[in-house]
Write an enzyme that holds these catalytic residues in place. Structure first.
Site, PDB file in Angstrom:
ATOM      1  N   ILE A 173       0.858  -1.190   0.000  1.00 21.64           N
ATOM      2  CA  ILE A 173       0.000   0.000   0.000  1.00 21.64           C
ATOM      3  C   ILE A 173       0.892   1.238   0.000  1.00 21.64           C
ATOM      4  O   ILE A 173       1.759   1.393   0.862  1.00 21.64           O
ATOM      5  CB  ILE A 173      -0.924   0.001   1.229  1.00 21.64           C
ATOM      6  CG1 ILE A 173      -1.835  -1.227   1.205  1.00 21.64           C
ATOM      7  CG2 ILE A 173      -1.762   1.280   1.270  1.00 21.64           C
ATOM      8  CD1 ILE A 173      -2.701  -1.363   2.441  1.00 21.64           C
ATOM      9  N   ASN A 180      -1.274   6.323   8.714  1.00 18.00           N
ATOM     10  CA  ASN A 180      -1.161   6.157  10.170  1.00 18.00           C
ATOM     11  C   ASN A 180      -0.838   7.475  10.875  1.00 18.00           C
ATOM     12  O   ASN A 180      -1.409   7.801  11.923  1.00 18.00           O
ATOM     13  CB  ASN A 180      -0.073   5.128  10.495  1.00 18.00           C
ATOM     14  CG  ASN A 180      -0.570   3.698  10.355  1.00 18.00           C
ATOM     15  OD1 ASN A 180      -1.762   3.431  10.486  1.00 18.00           O
ATOM     16  ND2 ASN A 180       0.332   2.779  10.088  1.00 18.00           N
ATOM     17  N   ASP A 189      -5.648   0.432  10.442  1.00 13.74           N
ATOM     18  CA  ASP A 189      -6.150  -0.946  10.491  1.00 13.74           C
ATOM     19  C   ASP A 189      -7.393  -1.101   9.611  1.00 13.74           C
ATOM     20  O   ASP A 189      -7.570  -2.128   8.941  1.00 13.74           O
ATOM     21  CB  ASP A 189      -6.485  -1.333  11.927  1.00 13.74           C
ATOM     22  CG  ASP A 189      -5.239  -1.546  12.785  1.00 13.74           C
ATOM     23  OD1 ASP A 189      -4.134  -1.615  12.212  1.00 13.74           O
ATOM     24  OD2 ASP A 189      -5.389  -1.631  14.022  1.00 13.74           O
ATOM     25  N   GLU A 215       2.197  -3.317   5.838  1.00 14.65           N
ATOM     26  CA  GLU A 215       1.275  -3.047   4.740  1.00 14.65           C
ATOM     27  C   GLU A 215       1.653  -3.795   3.469  1.00 14.65           C
ATOM     28  O   GLU A 215       1.149  -3.496   2.387  1.00 14.65           O
ATOM     29  CB  GLU A 215       1.231  -1.542   4.453  1.00 14.65           C
ATOM     30  CG  GLU A 215       2.500  -0.955   3.859  1.00 14.65           C
ATOM     31  CD  GLU A 215       3.536  -0.554   4.890  1.00 14.65           C
ATOM     32  OE1 GLU A 215       4.412   0.244   4.541  1.00 14.65           O
ATOM     33  OE2 GLU A 215       3.471  -1.042   6.039  1.00 14.65           O
TER      34      GLU A 215
END
Length: 294
Positions: A173, A180, A189, A215
């Protein structure tokens, strides 16, 4: 006693529930324990066990010979036969040259110990359910890295035996740290869960989707050549970028980069295949992200 408690109780003399039309059994790996495949279906084939990666059950163990033992279905019984191994084949701690297996027998080759179970045996049902639980990542429901690596070893061995194509995708990703940092880890998440759901919606049931770390994800594609693997990778990219991710912090635009590699004479083992897919992934990121590199 509850149904769950009854299911959790086992004994070596538990009755078998075999169909009279089909003989089937499996080996459950008892030691060493890991989160990967621990159940090996014997079906009706001859199953070679050994250190050779081409073995149906390949064992990484210096005390195991390259072709150590074989299990064959003979006149309706599963028979274990030693293939002249250096350190011997053991059933219930007794060294054997040839032995008919019965439910509950412990088979040892080197440091690897397996339990022989017949299809329908109550203990087999428990091991199957336990294996499913420990093999999944709690957050994303993707398979774990350890499970993925064990399956990759098996698929490499199958590729060597059959020469059927085998491909691997590595997905990452883009700018996930920014998600985050900006929105917090709980929202991160949410993005990971939704990414997993979207990717699983566009791959085949036989393709293995795993969370490789953070990720980064991996998709193992048995019987898939580089061209088809590239198409699957593009579907994964498009389903990610197609619509914003709806989170508790609002809509977030998410993209992903994908690297594609396939097994070949030059890329002939687990580490080389992962390295090749990783290199393509980094190429996709260096080229601007949100793209596929084959």
């Amino acid at each position: 006693m509850s149904a769950i408690e009854k299911t959790a109780q086992f004994s070596d003399d538990s009755p078998l529930a075999l169909s009279p039309r089909k003989k089937s059994a499996c080996l459950v790996k008892i030691h060493p324990a890991n989160g990967g495949d621990s159940i090996f279906d014997l079906k009706n084939d001859s199953v070679v066990m050994g250190r050779d990666v081409a073995s149906r059950i390949a064992l990484v163990d210096p005390r195991v010979s390259r072709r150590h033992a074989i299990i064959e279905l003979i006149a309706g019984d599963y028979v274990l036969r030693d293939l002249g191994s250096t350190n011997g084949t053991y059933v219930n701690d007794q060294r054997v040259d040839q032995q008919k297996l019965t439910a509950g027998d412990l088979v040892r080759l080197g440091d690897h110990v397996f339990k022989f179970l017949a299809d329908g045996h109550i203990e087999l049902l428990y091991h199957q359910e336990t294996a499913k639980i420990v093999a999944r990542d709690d957050l994303t429901s993707a398979y774990t890295k350890r499970y993925f690596l064990d399956r990759l070893d098996e698929e490499i061995a199958r590729w060597i035996r059959t020469d059927r194509p085998l491909s691997l995708l590595m997905l990452d990703i883009d700018f996930f740290k920014k998600v985050n940092d900006t929105h917090g880890h709980p929202v991160g998440d949410e993005v990971l869960r939704e990414f997993s759901r979207r990717v699983r919606s566009v791959i085949h049931r036989d393709d293995l989707f795993a969370r490789y770390g953070g990720e980064e994800f991996a998709i193992l594609l048995p019987c898939t050549n580089i061209r088809e693997a590239g198409r699957i990778a593009e579907r994964c990219r498009q389903v990610t970028v197609g619509e914003p991710f709806v989170t508790s912090s609002g809509q977030i635009d998410v993209t992903a980069s994908v690297g594609v590699a396939t097994a070949s004479n030059e890329v002939h083992d687990r580490d080389l295949l992962i390295a090749a897919a990783d290199e393509r992934l980094y190429e996709a990121k260096r080229s601007g992200r949100n793209r596929v590199a084959c």
